[in-house]
Design a protein around this motif. Structure first.
Motif, PDB file in Angstrom:
ATOM      1  N   SER A 163       0.831  -1.210   0.000  1.00 15.59           N
ATOM      2  CA  SER A 163       0.000   0.000   0.000  1.00 15.59           C
ATOM      3  C   SER A 163       0.861   1.253   0.000  1.00 15.59           C
ATOM      4  O   SER A 163       2.006   1.255   0.462  1.00 15.59           O
ATOM      5  N   LYS A 164       0.292   2.326  -0.501  1.00 11.89           N
ATOM      6  CA  LYS A 164       1.047   3.581  -0.661  1.00 11.89           C
ATOM      7  C   LYS A 164       1.436   4.201   0.676  1.00 11.89           C
ATOM      8  O   LYS A 164       2.355   5.025   0.738  1.00 11.89           O
ATOM      9  N   ASP A 165       0.760   3.794   1.748  1.00 10.16           N
ATOM     10  CA  ASP A 165       1.022   4.404   3.060  1.00 10.16           C
ATOM     11  C   ASP A 165       2.008   3.610   3.912  1.00 10.16           C
ATOM     12  O   ASP A 165       2.308   4.009   5.040  1.00 10.16           O
ATOM     13  N   ASN A 166       2.493   2.475   3.400  1.00 12.74           N
ATOM     14  CA  ASN A 166       3.426   1.655   4.155  1.00 12.74           C
ATOM     15  C   ASN A 166       4.830   1.862   3.601  1.00 12.74           C
ATOM     16  O   ASN A 166       5.112   1.547   2.441  1.00 12.74           O
ATOM     17  N   ALA A 167       5.722   2.371   4.426  1.00 10.27           N
ATOM     18  CA  ALA A 167       7.070   2.735   3.971  1.00 10.27           C
ATOM     19  C   ALA A 167       8.074   1.585   4.032  1.00 10.27           C
ATOM     20  O   ALA A 167       9.184   1.714   3.496  1.00 10.27           O
ATOM     21  N   LYS A 168       7.701   0.473   4.666  1.00 12.12           N
ATOM     22  CA  LYS A 168       8.691  -0.591   4.901  1.00 12.12           C
ATOM     23  C   LYS A 168       9.324  -1.105   3.619  1.00 12.12           C
ATOM     24  O   LYS A 168      10.523  -1.342   3.552  1.00 12.12           O
ATOM     25  N   LEU A 169       8.515  -1.296   2.592  1.00 14.78           N
ATOM     26  CA  LEU A 169       9.051  -1.726   1.306  1.00 14.78           C
ATOM     27  C   LEU A 169       9.213  -0.534   0.370  1.00 14.78           C
ATOM     28  O   LEU A 169      10.215  -0.421  -0.334  1.00 14.78           O
ATOM     29  N   ARG A 170       8.266   0.352   0.417  1.00 16.49           N
ATOM     30  CA  ARG A 170       8.243   1.505  -0.490  1.00 16.49           C
ATOM     31  C   ARG A 170       9.537   2.316  -0.436  1.00 16.49           C
ATOM     32  O   ARG A 170      10.066   2.726  -1.478  1.00 16.49           O
ATOM     33  N   ASP A 171      10.082   2.509   0.767  1.00 21.22           N
ATOM     34  CA  ASP A 171      11.246   3.382   0.926  1.00 21.22           C
ATOM     35  C   ASP A 171      12.562   2.625   1.068  1.00 21.22           C
ATOM     36  O   ASP A 171      13.595   3.222   1.396  1.00 21.22           O
ATOM     37  N   ASN A 172      12.535   1.338   0.823  1.00 19.17           N
ATOM     38  CA  ASN A 172      13.746   0.524   0.913  1.00 19.17           C
ATOM     39  C   ASN A 172      14.173   0.159  -0.505  1.00 19.17           C
ATOM     40  O   ASN A 172      13.781  -0.882  -1.037  1.00 19.17           O
ATOM     41  N   SER A 173      14.971   1.010  -1.125  1.00 19.51           N
ATOM     42  CA  SER A 173      15.329   0.836  -2.535  1.00 19.51           C
ATOM     43  C   SER A 173      16.094  -0.458  -2.785  1.00 19.51           C
ATOM     44  O   SER A 173      15.914  -1.113  -3.821  1.00 19.51           O
ATOM     45  N   GLU A 174      16.937  -0.857  -1.846  1.00 20.86           N
ATOM     46  CA  GLU A 174      17.710  -2.096  -2.021  1.00 20.86           C
ATOM     47  C   GLU A 174      16.789  -3.317  -2.034  1.00 20.86           C
ATOM     48  O   GLU A 174      16.933  -4.221  -2.866  1.00 20.86           O
ATOM     49  N   LEU A 175      15.822  -3.329  -1.125  1.00 21.86           N
ATOM     50  CA  LEU A 175      14.876  -4.443  -1.066  1.00 21.86           C
ATOM     51  C   LEU A 175      13.945  -4.429  -2.268  1.00 21.86           C
ATOM     52  O   LEU A 175      13.619  -5.489  -2.825  1.00 21.86           O
ATOM     53  N   LEU A 176      13.525  -3.253  -2.684  1.00 25.76           N
ATOM     54  CA  LEU A 176      12.649  -3.142  -3.855  1.00 25.76           C
ATOM     55  C   LEU A 176      13.282  -3.773  -5.083  1.00 25.76           C
ATOM     56  O   LEU A 176      12.599  -4.396  -5.902  1.00 25.76           O
ATOM     57  N   GLN A 177      14.581  -3.614  -5.235  1.00 26.65           N
ATOM     58  CA  GLN A 177      15.309  -4.203  -6.366  1.00 26.65           C
ATOM     59  C   GLN A 177      15.178  -5.713  -6.391  1.00 26.65           C
ATOM     60  O   GLN A 177      15.098  -6.330  -7.453  1.00 26.65           O
ATOM     61  N   LYS A 178      15.142  -6.318  -5.199  1.00 31.75           N
ATOM     62  CA  LYS A 178      15.024  -7.763  -5.096  1.00 31.75           C
ATOM     63  C   LYS A 178      13.576  -8.237  -5.243  1.00 31.75           C
ATOM     64  O   LYS A 178      13.317  -9.320  -5.764  1.00 31.75           O
ATOM     65  N   VAL A 179      12.651  -7.422  -4.783  1.00 31.00           N
ATOM     66  CA  VAL A 179      11.261  -7.851  -4.661  1.00 31.00           C
ATOM     67  C   VAL A 179      10.459  -7.658  -5.938  1.00 31.00           C
ATOM     68  O   VAL A 179       9.698  -8.541  -6.351  1.00 31.00           O
ATOM     69  N   LEU A 180      10.604  -6.510  -6.591  1.00 32.90           N
ATOM     70  CA  LEU A 180       9.790  -6.186  -7.764  1.00 32.90           C
ATOM     71  C   LEU A 180      10.527  -6.553  -9.046  1.00 32.90           C
ATOM     72  O   LEU A 180      11.642  -6.086  -9.294  1.00 32.90           O
ATOM     73  N   VAL A 181       9.887  -7.386  -9.861  1.00 34.01           N
ATOM     74  CA  VAL A 181      10.466  -7.838 -11.123  1.00 34.01           C
ATOM     75  C   VAL A 181       9.457  -7.587 -12.241  1.00 34.01           C
ATOM     76  O   VAL A 181       8.292  -7.963 -12.108  1.00 34.01           O
ATOM     77  N   PRO A 182       9.866  -6.952 -13.348  1.00 37.28           N
ATOM     78  CA  PRO A 182       8.927  -6.762 -14.463  1.00 37.28           C
ATOM     79  C   PRO A 182       8.353  -8.104 -14.929  1.00 37.28           C
ATOM     80  O   PRO A 182       9.087  -9.095 -15.065  1.00 37.28           O
ATOM     81  N   LEU A 183       7.054  -8.144 -15.147  1.00 40.35           N
ATOM     82  CA  LEU A 183       6.432  -9.379 -15.611  1.00 40.35           C
ATOM     83  C   LEU A 183       7.009  -9.864 -16.933  1.00 40.35           C
ATOM     84  O   LEU A 183       6.989 -11.062 -17.234  1.00 40.35           O
ATOM     85  N   THR A 184       7.532  -8.931 -17.717  1.00 39.99           N
ATOM     86  CA  THR A 184       8.129  -9.306 -19.002  1.00 39.99           C
ATOM     87  C   THR A 184       9.426 -10.086 -18.828  1.00 39.99           C
ATOM     88  O   THR A 184       9.914 -10.701 -19.771  1.00 39.99           O
TER      89      THR A 184
END
Length: 429
Positions: free
Chosen positions: A96-117
């Motif tokens: 969710s847009k209001d939760n910073a735990k993942l949203r503001d952790n750029s290093e973790l975001l790199q691991k977690v979010l992968v383009p579906l393509t």
């Protein structure tokens, strides 16, 4: 208040934050399959989310790192609906847009979010058993009229039980897998007395929806109709490819066999029953005859899910729609299917799959098979570039999509992704 994600999601996306489907994927840099969800145009690596401790504390979800690092959803599905629901809500909160735990952790975001393509999708579960039903009254009636005449269209048992047969689990494949044209015995002409062997000349599609068992039942016990929804983890799109000429010769007296077992395609993301709950509607009236008590439901059990089949002939450059139907047309619900399946004490296991059978609506434009659309090959389908079809030819591609809430006032819709496949030439003559 509308739930929103910090991940960008287009208005027509199949995967808004209200969806949170579950699937198994891998990537080129990390080829080990693991559990994920989808949001917008991104896959979410739940194994990495779990490693970061963001799924700790969910009651009943012991060792989330192990569970979401597995190459199937079977363990997670076996935990039961309270755990599925709590986990889905936790994932929505994390995204969710209001939760910073993942949203503001750029290093973790790199691991977690992968383009579906960039992901490769796998079968979401180890499918131990697969049962295909025959639960659309319109489809059963159309087929009955073709082969037995209008006065004997429905068999005497059809309005009393969800008819089904045991399908072949080993040939269930994930969307995008090519399908090889099967060979088998078939009659060379309607009045022929003996069969010949060769490639199927009447290769068909079947527009279906599949359901996965989450928590099973013990041998000798049944799943009550009032509890059935809690045992179904979620739904997928299904194309149960059918060789009509092989099927026509073999189905007496025991039903489908080689005409069905060569391939069944499913969409890779399982959409949960919780995500689909806003789209529950009343299904067809079951009053004449009334089902026996163990099949009677006292609440809506059909789902308003728009379904579309597109075909790209081998000679063409684009897909064209050949039918548009809806799951709500189906006579016997998925919960009735499961209740009937177990009423004799048959034990269902996590990862077992059922499918609805061909879903047809009341008009020709909503029929779910080429057998019906062309009325057993009598009427041709003509595409925009002049290409004609009665049944599938080598090189043809088929794509099934589904969406709930496409025209609703909720502000979002729930999709399934694609269920697609291409026909390859037969290896045997």
């Amino acid at each position: 208040m509308t739930l929103e994600s910090f991940v960008s999601v287009s208005n027509n996306s199949d995967f808004p934050i209200q969806n949170i489907p579950f699937g198994i994927f891998s990537t080129s840099d990390k080829p080990t399959p693991r559990v994920g969800t989808a949001i917008g145009d991104k896959a979410v690596d739940l194994s990495e989310v779990a490693k970061a401790g963001l799924l700790d504390g969910i009651q009943g979800l012991n060792d989330p790192v192990k569970i979401f690092s597995e190459s199937s959803l079977n363990t997670f599905m076996s935990l039961g609906r309270p755990v599925w629901r709590a986990t889905r809500l936790a994932i929505q909160d994390i995204l969710s847009k209001d939760n910073a735990k993942l949203r503001d952790n750029s290093e973790l975001l790199q691991k977690v979010l992968v383009p579906l393509t960039e992901v490769k999708m796998h079968l979401p579960a180890r499918i131990g058993d697969y049962t295909d039903f025959y639960c659309s009254r319109e489809h059963a009636t159309n087929v009955g009229i073709m082969f037995r005449g209008k006065d004997n269209a429905l068999q005497p048992n059809w309005l009393h039980i969800p008819v089904g047969y045991h399908g072949r689990a080993s040939s269930v494949v994930v969307s995008g897998t090519d399908i090889r044209r099967p060979a088998g015995q078939k009659l060379p002409a309607k009045d022929a007395k003996a069969p010949v062997f060769g490639p199927s000349g009447r290769l068909d599609i079947e527009l279906e929806v599949g359901w996965f068992v989450g928590k099973g039942n013990n041998l000798g016990e049944k799943i009550d109709i009032n509890d059935a929804q809690d045992h179904i983890f979620g739904l997928v799109l299904v194309n149960d490819w059918s060789a009509r000429d092989i099927q026509a010769w073999e189905y007496v007296p025991l039903g489908p066999f080689l005409g069905k077992s060569f391939g069944t395609s499913i969409s890779p993301w399982i959409v949960t029953m919780d995500a689909l709950e806003p789209f529950l509607v009343s299904g067809p009236v079951q009053a004449s005859p009334e089902p026996l008590p163990y099949l009677q439901e006292n609440k809506p059990s059909a789902y308003d899910i728009n379904l579309e089949v597109q075909i790209k002939p081998a000679e063409s450059s684009k897909f064209e729609t050949v039918t548009v139907s809806n799951l709500k047309h189906m006579y016997w619900s998925v919960t009735q299917q499961l209740a009937h399946h177990t009423v004799n004490g048959c034990n269902m296991r996590s990862g077992d799959m059922g499918a609805t059978g061909t879903i047809s609506g009341p008009e020709k434009g909503s029929y779910g098979s080429l057998l019906e659309i062309t009325w057993s090959g009598r009427d041709k389908i003509t595409f925009e570039d002049g290409v004609e079809r009665t049944f599938l030819q080598d090189g043809d591609e088929v794509k099934i999509t589904g969406k709930a809430g496409k025209d609703s006032s909720l502000g979002y819709s729930i999709g399934f992704g694609e269920c697609s496949g291409k026909i390859l030439p037969c290896l045997y003559q």
